[in-house]
Write an enzyme that holds these catalytic residues in place. Structure first.
Site, PDB file in Angstrom:
ATOM      1  N   ARG A 266      86.955 -60.653 101.201  1.00 21.25           N
ATOM      2  CA  ARG A 266      86.394 -61.164  99.942  1.00 21.25           C
ATOM      3  C   ARG A 266      86.753 -60.277  98.739  1.00 21.25           C
ATOM      4  O   ARG A 266      86.532 -60.655  97.600  1.00 21.25           O
ATOM      5  CB  ARG A 266      84.870 -61.306 100.066  1.00 21.25           C
ATOM      6  CG  ARG A 266      84.456 -62.529 100.846  1.00 21.25           C
ATOM      7  CD  ARG A 266      82.962 -62.497 101.192  1.00 21.25           C
ATOM      8  NE  ARG A 266      82.685 -61.609 102.311  1.00 21.25           N
ATOM      9  CZ  ARG A 266      81.451 -61.319 102.746  1.00 21.25           C
ATOM     10  NH1 ARG A 266      80.394 -61.812 102.134  1.00 21.25           N
ATOM     11  NH2 ARG A 266      81.275 -60.510 103.777  1.00 21.25           N
TER      12      ARG A 266
ATOM     13  N   TYR B 135     112.147 -27.344  80.423  1.00 12.72           N
ATOM     14  CA  TYR B 135     112.872 -28.073  81.474  1.00 12.72           C
ATOM     15  C   TYR B 135     114.321 -28.246  81.060  1.00 12.72           C
ATOM     16  O   TYR B 135     114.618 -28.755  79.972  1.00 12.72           O
ATOM     17  CB  TYR B 135     112.198 -29.439  81.640  1.00 12.72           C
ATOM     18  CG  TYR B 135     112.710 -30.285  82.773  1.00 12.72           C
ATOM     19  CD1 TYR B 135     112.922 -29.748  84.039  1.00 12.72           C
ATOM     20  CD2 TYR B 135     112.957 -31.647  82.589  1.00 12.72           C
ATOM     21  CE1 TYR B 135     113.377 -30.540  85.077  1.00 12.72           C
ATOM     22  CE2 TYR B 135     113.407 -32.448  83.630  1.00 12.72           C
ATOM     23  CZ  TYR B 135     113.617 -31.894  84.877  1.00 12.72           C
ATOM     24  OH  TYR B 135     114.065 -32.669  85.901  1.00 12.72           O
TER      25      TYR B 135
ATOM     26  N   GLY C  19      86.584 -53.054 109.001  1.00 13.10           N
ATOM     27  CA  GLY C  19      86.722 -54.440 108.543  1.00 13.10           C
ATOM     28  C   GLY C  19      87.748 -54.593 107.429  1.00 13.10           C
ATOM     29  O   GLY C  19      88.099 -53.623 106.744  1.00 13.10           O
TER      30      GLY C  19
ATOM     31  N   ALA D 277     109.562 -20.984  60.512  1.00 17.79           N
ATOM     32  CA  ALA D 277     109.442 -22.416  60.772  1.00 17.79           C
ATOM     33  C   ALA D 277     110.820 -23.034  61.011  1.00 17.79           C
ATOM     34  O   ALA D 277     111.816 -22.618  60.433  1.00 17.79           O
ATOM     35  CB  ALA D 277     108.764 -23.097  59.593  1.00 17.79           C
TER      36      ALA D 277
ATOM     37  N   ALA E 291      83.892 -48.807 109.499  1.00 22.44           N
ATOM     38  CA  ALA E 291      84.776 -48.968 108.334  1.00 22.44           C
ATOM     39  C   ALA E 291      86.102 -49.620 108.710  1.00 22.44           C
ATOM     40  O   ALA E 291      87.131 -49.364 108.107  1.00 22.44           O
ATOM     41  CB  ALA E 291      85.025 -47.602 107.700  1.00 22.44           C
TER      42      ALA E 291
END
Ligand code: UD1
Ligand code: CA
Length: 466
Positions: free
Chosen positions: A15, A385, A11, A421, A9
């Site tokens: 291409r 956050y 190479g 709400a 592995a």
């Protein structure tokens, strides 16, 4: 008998036209080199050695579970094997040599090559194939009796040899010690000026050792990935192989060409996979669940009888009878318990949604622990956050949260509480209480009608002035 595997592995893979080493490119979510390593392990190879070189920094972490050796300069496949000779010095049996760019090779075929050598005592057995297009592959040369005499690289072929259709797959099983003895005899006297591993076969043969070939039943198995075209081609073949197996096992797909399941994902019978579904990594889906369309699950488990529609989930756990999406985003640590729901435009991170609890629309839930049978109204947001740190939110069983509620963490809402709400909740709400934070509403009688009249009169006056 214990045997070793050597995965080449190092190479560059020019291409591929990539800034990343070729073997790090992924097929169905798994780097090319991993396919070779895992096939070798599945075939029973106890020692796996990987030769890395080009892009070693990027490849090394991918092969960390193998013994690695660095080939600093890529002088050819023969040289690559030589770099690993110290690691192979104690192997008295077989070594399988594989290319790191042949992800379609199966463990069964590796076993066949291995057992052929062990049964015949050959010095080398090469896996050959007859691809539709032999361009680029080394050609197998046989004598009048059909015995393999050598391998000639395309660039070194005479026109006669170039017309041969049987090709070298790049997979070999060698008598390890015998092979190592030939490495110093390789030369670079060839078209590419490289040390060719393939020359070991003709050298062995010339010395009277037996050299055998196994012809691959499926020429696709040894397809080498050298270009993006070949990567796409290999991906398509593997997709068909995996999906074909799943269909045989009882999985429904509206269109198998539009479903991508990685090699380590598990799908039970009676699952339905709809178009544009991707199951990556260790994802799993239990029976009765419908996944997709447009869904990507990575390292995510889904229990039975769930509906997961238009969802992206990463490292999430979805229990049974859960409804998810359309357009849900589950990030790492999201856990949806039995019968819960994450609806449309909902993002959940590192949070547990208790049994039967619902987050139906337009919400963000992060770092939260939500009890059972809780309802989060549309637009509920955990403000986890503060710009520096992340803070937790806990919500007890049977809580009802009205729409457009901001829960400013750290904050706790006790069991059975109700939140009005539009509230911004900054203080804990005790169990059973109503938490409400909003200014008083005023209704001014007739105001809207008078206002409309006033505007109409102004418009009339303006028109008269013109
Ligand atoms: C090689 C074979 C060819 C065969 C083909 C099958 C040789 C000389 N040729 O050709 O007969 O048909 O594979 O796919 O072996 N590598 C290294 N170090 C090096 C050179 C290569 O580790 O110095 C690795 C590459 O990363 C790759 C593998 O060896 O994984 C094969 O190399 P590649 O250059 O692709 O060889 P091919 O020309 O395809
Ligand atoms: Ca190749």
């Amino acid at each position: 008998m214990n045997s070793s595997a050597l995965v080449l592995a190092a190479g560059a893979g020019t291409r591929m036209k990539s800034s990343h080493p070729k073997v790090a490119h992924k097929m169905l979510g798994k780097p090319l080199v991993r396919w070779s390593i895992e096939a070798a392990r599945a075939a029973g190879c106890t020692q796996v050695v990987t030769v890395i070189g080009h892009g070693a920094d990027e490849v090394a972490p991918l092969v960390a579970d193998t013994q690695t050796v660095l080939q600093a300069q890529q002088l050819g496949t023969g040289h690559a094997v030589k770099c690993a000779q110290d690691l192979l010095s104690s192997q008295s049996g077989s070594v399988i040599v594989l290319n790191g760019d042949s992800p379609l090779l199966t463990a069964e075929t590796i076993k066949e090559v291995l057992s052929t050598r062990e049964a015949s005592g050959a010095g080398a057995v090469v896996l050959t194939m007859e691809p539709a297009d032999p361009t680029g592959y080394g050609r197998i040369v046989r004598d009048a009796e059909g015995h393999v005499t050598g391998i000639v690289e395309q660039k070194d072929c005479t026109p006669e040899q170039a017309a041969l259709t049987e090709c070298n797959s790049g997979v070999y099983c060698f008598d390890c010690q015998l092979m190592l003895g030939y490495l110093d005899k390789l030369s670079t006297n060839n078209a590419q000026g490289e040390y060719y591993l393939t020359d070991v076969l003709s050298l062995m043969r010339a010395d009277g050792h037996l050299v055998e070939a196994v012809v691959a039943a499926d020429p696709n198995e040894a397809l080498g990935v050298n270009s993006r075209r070949q990567l796409a081609q290999a991906t398509k073949i593997m997709q068909r192989r995996i999906n074909g197996r799943l269909l045989d096992e009882g999985v429904t797909m509206l269109d198998p060409d539009q479903v991508w399941v990685g090699p380590d994902a598990a799908v039970e019978p009676d699952v339905e996979l709809l178009p544009q579904t991707y199951l990556w990594g260790s994802s799993s889906v239990a029976s009765g669940s419908v996944i997709g369309p447009n869904t990507r699950l990575t390292d995510t488990s889904v229990g039975h009888d769930c509906v997961v529609e238009e969802t992206v989930a990463i490292e999430a756990v979805i229990d049974n009878n859960v409804s998810c999406g359309p357009r849900a985003y589950l990030r790492p640590g999201a856990h949806l318990c039995d019968g819960s729901k994450a609806g449309t435009h909902v993002e959940i991170k590192k949070s547990t949604i208790g049994k039967g609890s619902k987050v139906p629309h337009l919400s963000y839930v992060g770092d939260a622990t939500i009890g059972e049978n809780v309802n989060l109204g549309a637009g509920t947001i955990t403000c986890n956050y503060d710009g520096v740190s992340k803070w937790p939110t806990t919500i007890g069983d049977n809580v009802f949260i009205g729409s457009d509620t901001m829960l400013v963490a750290p904050v706790n809402v006790g069991e059975g509480a109700l939140i009005g709400a539009g509230s911004t909740i900054t203080k804990d709400v005790p169990a059973g209480a109503l938490g409400i934070e909003r200014s008083q509403q005023r209704n001014i009688k007739g105001w809207a009608v008078e206002h409309a009249q006033k505007l109409a009169e102004q418009a009339e006056a303006k028109k008269r002035r013109q």
